[in-house]
Every structure is written in C-alpha cells, then in structure tokens.
Design an enzyme around this catalytic site. Structure first.
Site, PDB file in Angstrom:
ATOM      1  N   SER A  14      -8.019 -32.774 -15.942  1.00 52.01           N
ATOM      2  CA  SER A  14      -8.948 -32.961 -16.178  1.00 52.01           C
ATOM      3  C   SER A  14      -8.923 -34.545 -17.062  1.00 52.01           C
ATOM      4  CB  SER A  14      -9.712 -32.650 -17.074  1.00 52.01           C
ATOM      5  OG  SER A  14     -10.305 -31.141 -16.578  1.00 52.01           O
ATOM      6  N   GLY A  16      -8.377 -37.093 -15.013  1.00 53.18           N
ATOM      7  CA  GLY A  16      -9.248 -38.271 -14.041  1.00 53.18           C
ATOM      8  C   GLY A  16      -8.064 -38.414 -13.017  1.00 53.18           C
ATOM      9  N   GLY A  18      -9.492 -37.925  -9.559  1.00 52.05           N
ATOM     10  CA  GLY A  18     -10.312 -38.140  -9.102  1.00 52.05           C
ATOM     11  C   GLY A  18     -10.124 -38.844  -9.115  1.00 52.05           C
ATOM     12  N   SER A 127      -8.883 -17.670 -16.663  1.00 46.14           N
ATOM     13  CA  SER A 127      -9.197 -18.480 -15.375  1.00 46.14           C
ATOM     14  C   SER A 127      -9.735 -18.761 -15.006  1.00 46.14           C
ATOM     15  CB  SER A 127      -8.110 -17.539 -14.515  1.00 46.14           C
ATOM     16  OG  SER A 127      -8.548 -17.560 -13.567  1.00 46.14           O
ATOM     17  N   ARG A 142       1.471 -10.773   3.448  1.00 52.40           N
ATOM     18  CA  ARG A 142       1.806 -10.951   4.952  1.00 52.40           C
ATOM     19  C   ARG A 142       1.810  -9.697   5.856  1.00 52.40           C
ATOM     20  NH1 ARG A 142       8.328 -11.658   3.181  1.00 52.40           N
ATOM     21  NH2 ARG A 142       7.176 -10.589   1.734  1.00 52.40           N
ATOM     22  N   GLN A 187      -4.894 -30.283 -10.843  1.00 54.24           N
ATOM     23  CA  GLN A 187      -4.760 -29.341 -12.251  1.00 54.24           C
ATOM     24  C   GLN A 187      -3.780 -30.073 -12.997  1.00 54.24           C
ATOM     25  OE1 GLN A 187      -3.799 -25.251 -10.306  1.00 54.24           O
ATOM     26  NE2 GLN A 187      -5.481 -24.256 -11.915  1.00 54.24           N
ATOM     27  N   ARG A 269     -15.402 -27.791 -22.431  1.00 58.85           N
ATOM     28  CA  ARG A 269     -13.553 -27.469 -22.602  1.00 58.85           C
ATOM     29  C   ARG A 269     -13.336 -27.772 -24.246  1.00 58.85           C
ATOM     30  NH1 ARG A 269     -13.306 -32.261 -17.858  1.00 58.85           N
ATOM     31  NH2 ARG A 269     -12.963 -31.785 -16.872  1.00 58.85           N
TER      32      ARG A 269
END
Length: 343
Positions: A14, A16, A18, A127, A142, A187, A269
């Site tokens: 978080s 930034g 993006g 989580s 698998r 992340q 947060r």
C-alpha cells in the site's frame, strides 16, 4: 536487451505501486505491461482527469499510450469473473490492437472454494482471505486429474479466457518482441514469506527475483527497479503481525489523517512510524535504482525531506545506489512530483 522496468514495494504494501505504475506508463509509453498479481492485493491509479482504475488482475500500466501487450504471468492467481470486469471497464484502452496474454501456468481462482479454505487464517494472521494461498497449494499438489486450476486446462472448457491463454513459446516470443516493458510487483518486501514476520506474512516472497521469475522474465532483461515507500508504513488491520524495533505503532488521529482502509477488505489499516532498519533490509535484497516516496502530504516539508535522507543513507549502507526520484503528495497522476522540482 535491458528493457524491463520493475516496480516493487519496499515496505508492507500500500505504498502507491498502482499510482507510480500508471504515472510511469503514461510518461514513458511502454508497449508491454506485465504482472503476476493475486487477489489478495488491489492496485489503484487515478489519472489527471480523475478516471480511476482499481485492479486485482490487470496491470495498472494499461494506460500507456503505446500499449501493445498486456501479460499475466505464471505466478498469477486470478478470478475469471474479475478479469472480465476489468477488461470491460477498460475496453476503450484494450482495443483490437492490444494483445492480452495469460501464461498457460497461471492459476485460476475458484472464488467460493478457495476463499472458504482460508476462513481460519483470515482471522488468525490478518490475511485478506481471498483464496490466493489455497489456490497456490492446489496447484502445487500437481494432481494430474485436476483440470480446474491452471489456465491452460481451464481454457479448454471456459471460452471466456480461451482467446487469451497462450503457449510458453508464444509468451517468450512476446517478451522478445517488446521494446519497453513495465513489470508491476505486488504487496510488499516485508510481507515476504521468507522474511522475519512469518507466519504473519503473505504466501510468497515479494522481491525482484521472485517477481521476475513469476513473470517469466530473464534476469538480463532487467533495466531498473523502482522501489516504492511511504512516510508512514502500514499493515492491514487486525492480527497482522509485528513491526521493526525502531518503529512504533501510531494512530490515524495522531497523524491528523482520516483512517485509511485496505483496498480489498476495507479494514482500517494499522499505521507506523518510518523504519530505517526496514529500509536497510529492503535496499539489500531489492537493490532499487530509483525510489518513489509517497504520502509526503502527511508530513511537513522538513519531515518528508528527513525521510528522503534516511532512505538514501539506508541505501548507501547496503551497497545500493538508489536515489529518491519521485515524491507523492496525493492519490492522482497530478500529485506525483519529480524530486528535483520540489527540493
């Protein structure tokens, strides 16, 4: 050819990523954007006109004016429903001349089953409980009779993604044909599985080496790493784990700020003071070339300038030549400044 610029988070997420990914895409005009996202993280970009993208699947770099390819790496875990929503929201950008490629070994999320499998850890370790870990575990098992977990198999019966899933050869050829690539990590470094906060961490490492592997990018293609940080690091709310010994947990009231909510779960947060130790560890492992320091608007000029200095001292102490090049003073393209213009 060194033509890959990789964005990576140097803290707990978080910071930034993006925002800077969208900013760099608009400024630099990458022809290829790539990631290996999972549904446990959302990435937001707001352009100069106020248009907002919140992606859990697609890279935020789709705003590049020269876009030719959008690539989802083998390390991706994605919901087909969410992918379709994001494509629809940006159909004006993802026109016929833009190829969307999904690596055949990308993991397809079963939203109901995989989320249900994570109900316990969502409360015990803070989580997001979006099913990423459960989906990865299913892939790692698998089972040769399982045709519902990797994109190659799912594409055989779900026509929504059939046109996008490529072969490994086609994936490699697309990378080779690219002129400039923006790779977007997810992340944060300190949430890495193999860093010191286990089990209060995510289900993979969040380092340049891991993200390049998850995207199928050969190491010699890496041009530079852009690390992202914020003046006050955050963690998700609840029982999300500890912090570094040189930082303290703060309140949003102490900062004089409206409490931030997580992008995915909308929880308040947790917020902390800046950690020099955290930055040293991130500099050693991630070796960024440039740093984007975000949320400078939470501090006075003297305050964020001190953190700029701490970041560069931390870098030098770990044989890293990183410089703070970009500063963030808000959530939009217009709020990103070059350091040279404000200092």
């Amino acid at each position: 050819m060194k033509n890959v610029d990789l964005v990576i988070d140097l803290q707990f997420g978080s910071t930034g990523k993006g925002l800077i990914a969208g900013y760099l895409a608009e400024k630099n005009g990458y022809d290829t954007v790539i990631n290996a996202n999972m549904p446990n993280a959302g990435h937001t970009y707001i352009n100069a006109e106020g248009r907002k993208w919140m992606h859990k699947v697609l890279p935020n770099g789709i705003v590049s004016p020269n876009l030719k390819r959008v690539m989802l790496g083998a390390g991706s875990v994605f919901s087909i429903n969410r992918l379709m929503e994001e494509i629809e929201m940006s159909k004006d950008l993802l026109h016929d001349k833009v190829a969307i490629l999904i690596h055949p070994m990308a993991t397809v999320l079963d939203e109901e089953a995989h989320k249900k499998a994570e109900v316990g850890i969502a409360t015990s370790i803070g989580s997001t409980g979006q099913g990423s870990m459960a989906a990865m575990v299913e892939k790692l098992q698998r089972d040769p009779t399982n045709n519902t977990i990797v994109a190659r198999d799912v594409a055989q019966y779900d026509g929504r993604i059939a046109q996008y899933v490529c072969t490994v050869e086609e994936w490699d050829m697309a990378l080779m044909a690219s002129e400039r690539i923006l790779a977007e990590g997810a992340q944060g470094f300190s949430l890495s599985l193999n860093q010191e906060f286990y089990p209060y961490c995510t289900s993979r490492d969040c380092t340049p080496a891991r993200f390049l592997a998850d995207m199928g990018i050969p190491l010699p293609m890496l041009n530079k790493v852009i690390g992202t940080a914020r003046c006050h690091p955050i963690r998700v709310g609840g029982t999300s784990g500890g912090h570094y010994p040189d930082q303290e947990e703060l309140t949003w009231e102490q900062l004089g700020q409206v409490p931030e909510l997580t992008t995915v779960t909308k929880k308040v947060r947790r917020v902390f003071s800046f950690s020099f130790i955290q930055m040293q560890k991130a500099m050693w492992t991630c070796q960024p070339d440039e740093v984007f320091l975000n949320f400078c608007n939470y501090l006075s000029p003297m305050g964020w300038q001190d953190i700029v200095h701490q970041i560069e001292v931390a870098a030098q102490s770990r044989y890293c030549d990183a410089e703070v090049k970009y500063l963030g003073f808000g959530p939009t393209f217009n709020d990103v400044e070059l350091r040279e213009d404000v200092m």
